[in-house]
Design a protein around this motif. Structure first.
Motif, short mmCIF file in Angstrom:
data_model
loop_
_atom_site.label_atom_id
_atom_site.label_comp_id
_atom_site.label_asym_id
_atom_site.label_seq_id
_atom_site.Cartn_x
_atom_site.Cartn_y
_atom_site.Cartn_z
N UNK A 1 1.46 -14.56 11.80
CA UNK A 1 2.48 -13.53 11.93
C UNK A 1 2.20 -12.38 10.96
N UNK A 2 2.38 -11.16 11.47
CA UNK A 2 2.24 -9.97 10.65
C UNK A 2 3.56 -9.24 10.70
N UNK A 3 4.19 -9.03 9.54
CA UNK A 3 5.51 -8.40 9.52
C UNK A 3 5.56 -7.35 8.43
N UNK A 4 6.35 -6.32 8.70
CA UNK A 4 6.52 -5.24 7.75
C UNK A 4 7.16 -4.04 8.39
N UNK A 47 0.86 -1.19 0.00
CA UNK A 47 0.00 0.00 0.00
C UNK A 47 0.89 1.23 0.00
N UNK A 48 0.29 2.38 -0.24
CA UNK A 48 1.06 3.61 -0.27
C UNK A 48 0.44 4.62 0.69
N UNK A 49 1.32 5.26 1.49
CA UNK A 49 0.90 6.27 2.45
C UNK A 49 1.89 7.43 2.42
N UNK A 50 1.51 8.52 3.04
CA UNK A 50 2.40 9.68 3.14
C UNK A 50 3.61 9.32 4.01
N UNK A 51 4.82 9.60 3.54
CA UNK A 51 6.01 9.29 4.36
C UNK A 51 5.95 9.97 5.73
N UNK A 52 6.48 9.25 6.73
CA UNK A 52 6.54 9.81 8.09
C UNK A 52 5.37 9.44 8.95
N UNK A 66 7.15 6.06 0.73
CA UNK A 66 5.72 5.92 0.95
C UNK A 66 5.17 4.52 0.74
N UNK A 67 6.05 3.53 0.55
CA UNK A 67 5.60 2.16 0.29
C UNK A 67 5.50 1.38 1.61
N UNK A 68 4.34 0.81 1.83
CA UNK A 68 4.12 -0.02 3.02
C UNK A 68 3.88 -1.45 2.54
N UNK A 69 4.81 -2.35 2.86
CA UNK A 69 4.67 -3.75 2.51
C UNK A 69 4.44 -4.54 3.80
N UNK A 70 3.36 -5.31 3.79
CA UNK A 70 2.97 -6.07 4.99
C UNK A 70 2.73 -7.52 4.59
N UNK A 71 3.32 -8.42 5.34
CA UNK A 71 3.16 -9.85 5.05
C UNK A 71 2.31 -10.50 6.14
#
Length: 850
Positions: free
Chosen positions: A672-675, A654-659, A703-708
């Motif tokens: 398990x949730x990792x990222x 997903x993409x979000x505003x940096x910070x 801004x890239x959020x990668x979640x497994x």
């Protein structure tokens, strides 16, 4: 004075012997307070030690709440039902005499002293059942005080231990009814039994009603009219006594009705007959759920010999054995189980009433012993015990201790009883026999307690908590240093020293474990992003920044990774406990947790991006979210979920505003949730266990959020599983709420008073879950029930409102006090009339003599 001492000698001896045997067992085993092994297993550590710590705080004025309300747990919950259920054993009140950091010791004393009192009172009751040797009654009562129910069930539930005393209490009261005397005293005994713990008192009352009925049937030479009068006297005595304790019933009943429903209990059918019979043999504990009933070798031999004791009338032998068999059968028959447990199948063991069967066995044993069984009769009983042992030899509850106690201890008991039967035996022989019998009972009881405890300690479910350890005390110091109540909350979560950390170490957190968790509290907190266990009967603290801000949490505690038990206190942005808003927006059906949090916060602080699967197993997208494909199941499911094999799991991007701060929400996910460089474990299971909203990490510069998400499927992931919080927007939202904070806010016991800022109007919102019992008044106006806003308390304010006062009153308290008052007046009237009649009788007798 000497007759009084003689009357107290046998009960006192029973108390000393039973308590001494229990302490000896704990000493050999190395259990607290005689060794390093903690006793705080299961609910003893998670509920009852923390509740006793709370009682200490109440007794010493060391808490912001009172008996009505608990500001520390669940972000504010009712407390009186907890007090009446868990803390009304009179021995619990000894906790105030000890230092708070030693609360485990008075909790141990509750169990120990209840064993002693129960044994002493049973000794008294046996003497009313049939006259006989005080020493022998005391020895049989040791078997009652350390019966299987105590060692397997009651020891970990201090409030239940009052049932051990309640049963002979109600038996003594019933005996007075049988002889039509002491109605007032009997009523007070029933009231004391029910007030100490109504749950086990109800079981005891039912059991002693059956005993009274049997005694009335067996009474010879008593007219039917007199029997009916005794029965009517017992009914009126029980009714008046129960009504004296009415608040304990009315308050807890309504609290139970309003509580979060438990996981559905299912009765899996009665245990095999041989397994049930094996529970008569002392020394072991099986792996299956079953009524625990043994009372020691002395009682077992006498119960087996009872049918052969000719000195006991045949009708009595048949009647008592029928009663014993009937109660034994009722304990494993589902309709009767419901009756014993107040028409609700309990979670956990469905055999919590088994102590009443142990009591019946002790009564039968005493009736056999009081009629001086002959050697042939004892031999017949010994043969039955031997047959029972052989038939049940391969049952899982038969332990090494059983083979020591039954053949070895049984031989000593048999020889001692034969020696005591001889009328003309030398005094030295009788003294030796009595000594052997006493030592066999005490050492056998201690060995049984040791064996059962050792077996139980090997079961993973009974791994004890350390409760107030050095780590907990250090964490408590950290919380105290940050205390700012009621301006904001200091939350001891989300770690757990016990399931009731706020009661144990302080603070004002979300964790709360009780049978009386209000359904409104549990559902409100989960809807706003907190987690729960046990289908909401154990709520958890918020773990995300927005949830903490909504509930006014300005500081919280977390363990230091690899810190050897050290904890660190974090600061967080917190809205005031009470805020003044304008119109309160309504939520949309099916809104996400992020939308609900924003609605309560009064500002948009989240980005909720769309998820795109980019790696791993391909999920199926539906109307309600994503379904991860099933992965191969392991041989056995562990307590903590492990990541699947290489390639299992799905990575979403997903993409979000940096910070920003990325959080995940998947209440029912197990895996398990990792990222973003972090990892957390989900233990969700629909309805039973819900994950809170948890933090992933900071959104990187691209801004890239990668979640497994990696778990054993199929697993459901919500459509909006990722949210990104803007720290600046959250700070601005909190600042806006602080601007409308009251000029002064105070809490006192079960009330709250706010001096509102000038120009107030709209709605006051309290960061407290809305439950029945609250009433609020504005500017001295009439008290009205508050509204609810997203499950939190909300009070409409007129323009210019300056003062808000809210108070909590437990539902059912007024009705209970009224019933108790009426019963008290009735008892006082009967007592007064009896005293006047007695005085007139004495005066008339004196005048005749003169």
């Amino acid at each position: 004075m000497r007759p009084t001492i003689r009357r107290l000698a046998a009960p006192g001896l029973a108390a000393l012997l039973s308590m001494g045997a229990y302490c000896l067992a704990l000493t050999v085993h190395g259990s607290y307070p005689f060794g390093p092994r903690s006793r705080a297993v299961n609910d003893l550590g998670n509920q009852f030690v923390p509740f006793h710590a709370r009682l200490w705080d109440l007794l010493h004025g060391n808490t912001s709440g009172d008996l009505f309300f608990n500001w520390n747990s669940g972000y504010g919950v009712p407390f009186l039902a907890d007090f009446l259920t868990y803390l009304m054993n009179p021995f619990s009140w000894l906790v105030g005499l000890f230092p708070r950091d030693r609360v485990d010791f008075p909790v141990f004393l509750v169990t120990l002293l209840s064993i002693g009192l129960g044994s002493a009172l049973m000794t008294v009751f046996l003497g009313r059942l049939h006259p006989g040797s005080g020493l022998l009654r005391a020895l049989l009562s040791v078997g009652y005080g350390l019966c299987a129910w105590v060692l397997n069930d009651g020891y970990a539930d201090p409030m239940w231990m009052w049932g051990l005393a309640a049963l002979p209490m109600t038996g003594i009261a019933a005996d007075w009814c049988l002889h039509r005397r002491r109605w007032v005293a009997g009523t007070l005994l029933v009231a004391l039994a029910w007030a100490g713990n109504f749950y086990t008192a109800a079981m005891a009352t039912l059991a002693m009603a059956l005993v009274l009925g049997l005694r009335l049937l067996l009474a010879t030479g008593v007219p039917v009219r007199d029997r009916l009068r005794s029965l009517a006297r017992a009914v009126s005595m029980a009714a008046a006594g129960i009504l004296l304790a009415a608040p304990a019933l009315t308050v807890t009943f309504l609290a139970s009705q309003a509580s979060q429903p438990p996981l559905e209990a299912v009765y899996r059918g009665r245990p095999p007959l041989l397994y049930q019979l094996a529970q008569l043999l002392p020394g072991g504990r099986g792996g299956e759920s079953v009524p625990h009933i043994f009372i020691g070798v002395l009682g077992l031999l006498l119960v087996a010999a009872f049918p052969f004791v000719r000195a006991v009338p045949r009708r009595a032998r048949i009647g008592w054995y029928v009663l014993m068999a009937g109660i034994a059968g009722s304990l494993v028959w589902e309709p009767a189980i419901l009756l014993w447990h107040g028409f609700a199948l309990p979670n956990g063991s469905p055999y919590r009433a088994s102590f009443v069967l142990s009591a019946i066995l002790v009564m039968i044993a005493w009736l056999a012993l009081a009629h001086r069984p002959r050697p042939r009769e004892l031999a017949a009983g010994a043969a039955l015990v031997a047959l029972l042992t052989v038939v049940c030899h391969n049952q899982s509850s038969i332990a090494t201790a059983t083979w020591v106690l039954v053949p070895g201890g049984g031989a000593l008991v048999f020889a001692a009883l034969v020696a005591l039967h001889r009328h003309r035996a030398p005094s030295g022989l009788r003294t030796a026999a009595t000594t052997v019998l006493t030592c066999t009972v005490v050492l056998g009881s201690a060995y049984t307690a040791l064996s059962v405890t050792a077996v139980r300690d090997k079961i993973p479910w009974f791994r004890p908590k350390t409760t107030l350890s050095e780590r907990a005390l250090a964490a408590q110091d950290g919380l105290t240093a940050r205390a700012d109540w009621p301006r904001s909350r200091t939350d001891p979560g989300p770690h757990e020293f016990a399931d009731n950390d706020p009661l144990l170490i302080g603070g004002e957190g979300g964790s709360y474990y009780s049978s009386y968790v209000p359904a409104g509290t549990a559902r409100t907190l989960r809807a706003l992003g907190a987690g729960w266990y046990m289908r909401g009967r154990h709520t958890l603290s918020f773990e995300d920044p927005v949830g903490r801000a909504i509930m006014g949490v300005s500081s919280y505690l977390t363990p230091v990774p690899h810190g050897r038990g050290r904890y660190v206190t974090h600061r967080s942005q917190a809205a005031p406990l009470l805020t003044v808003r304008g119109a309160l927006p309504r939520g949309d059906r099916g809104e996400s947790v992020f939308a609900r949090q924003e609605r309560v916060l009064g500002a948009a602080v989240y980005e909720v991006p769309a998820l795109t699967p980019t790696a791993g197993a391909v999920p199926r997208h539906g109307r309600d979210g994503w379904t991860l494909p099933a992965a191969p199941k392991p041989a056995a499911r562990s307590i903590r979920p492990a990541a699947g094999p290489d390639g299992a799991g799905t990575t979403f991007t997903a993409r979000c505003t940096p910070g920003g701060t990325a959080v995940w929400s998947a209440p029912w996910f197990y895996g398990q949730v990792s990222g973003l460089g972090g990892s957390s474990t989900g233990i969700g299971h629909r309805d039973a266990t819900a994950n809170p909203v948890r933090t992933l990490g900071t959104v990187p510069a691209d801004g890239t959020v990668s979640v497994r998400f990696s778990g054993r499927g199929p697993q459901r992931i919500p459509e909006h599983a990722i949210g990104c919080v803007s720290p600046d927007k959250l700070a601005a939202a909190v600042a806006a709420l602080r601007a409308g904070a009251p000029a002064k806010l105070t809490t006192s016991g079960h009330g709250l008073t706010a001096e509102l800022a000038p120009g107030g109007g709209g709605n006051a919102v309290l960061a407290v879950p809305a439950v029945p019992g609250w009433s609020c008044s504005v500017d001295g106006g009439p008290a009205r029930d508050p509204d609810a806003f997203a499950g939190l308390l909300a009070v409409p304010l007129d323009p210019g409102a300056a003062r808000l006062v809210c108070a909590y009153t437990p539902p059912g308290l007024a009705a209970g006090l009224a019933a108790s008052g009426a019963a008290g007046l009735a008892v006082a009237a009967v007592g007064t009339a009896t005293a006047i009649r007695r005085r007139r009788t004495v005066a008339h007798t004196t005048s005749l003599k003169s």
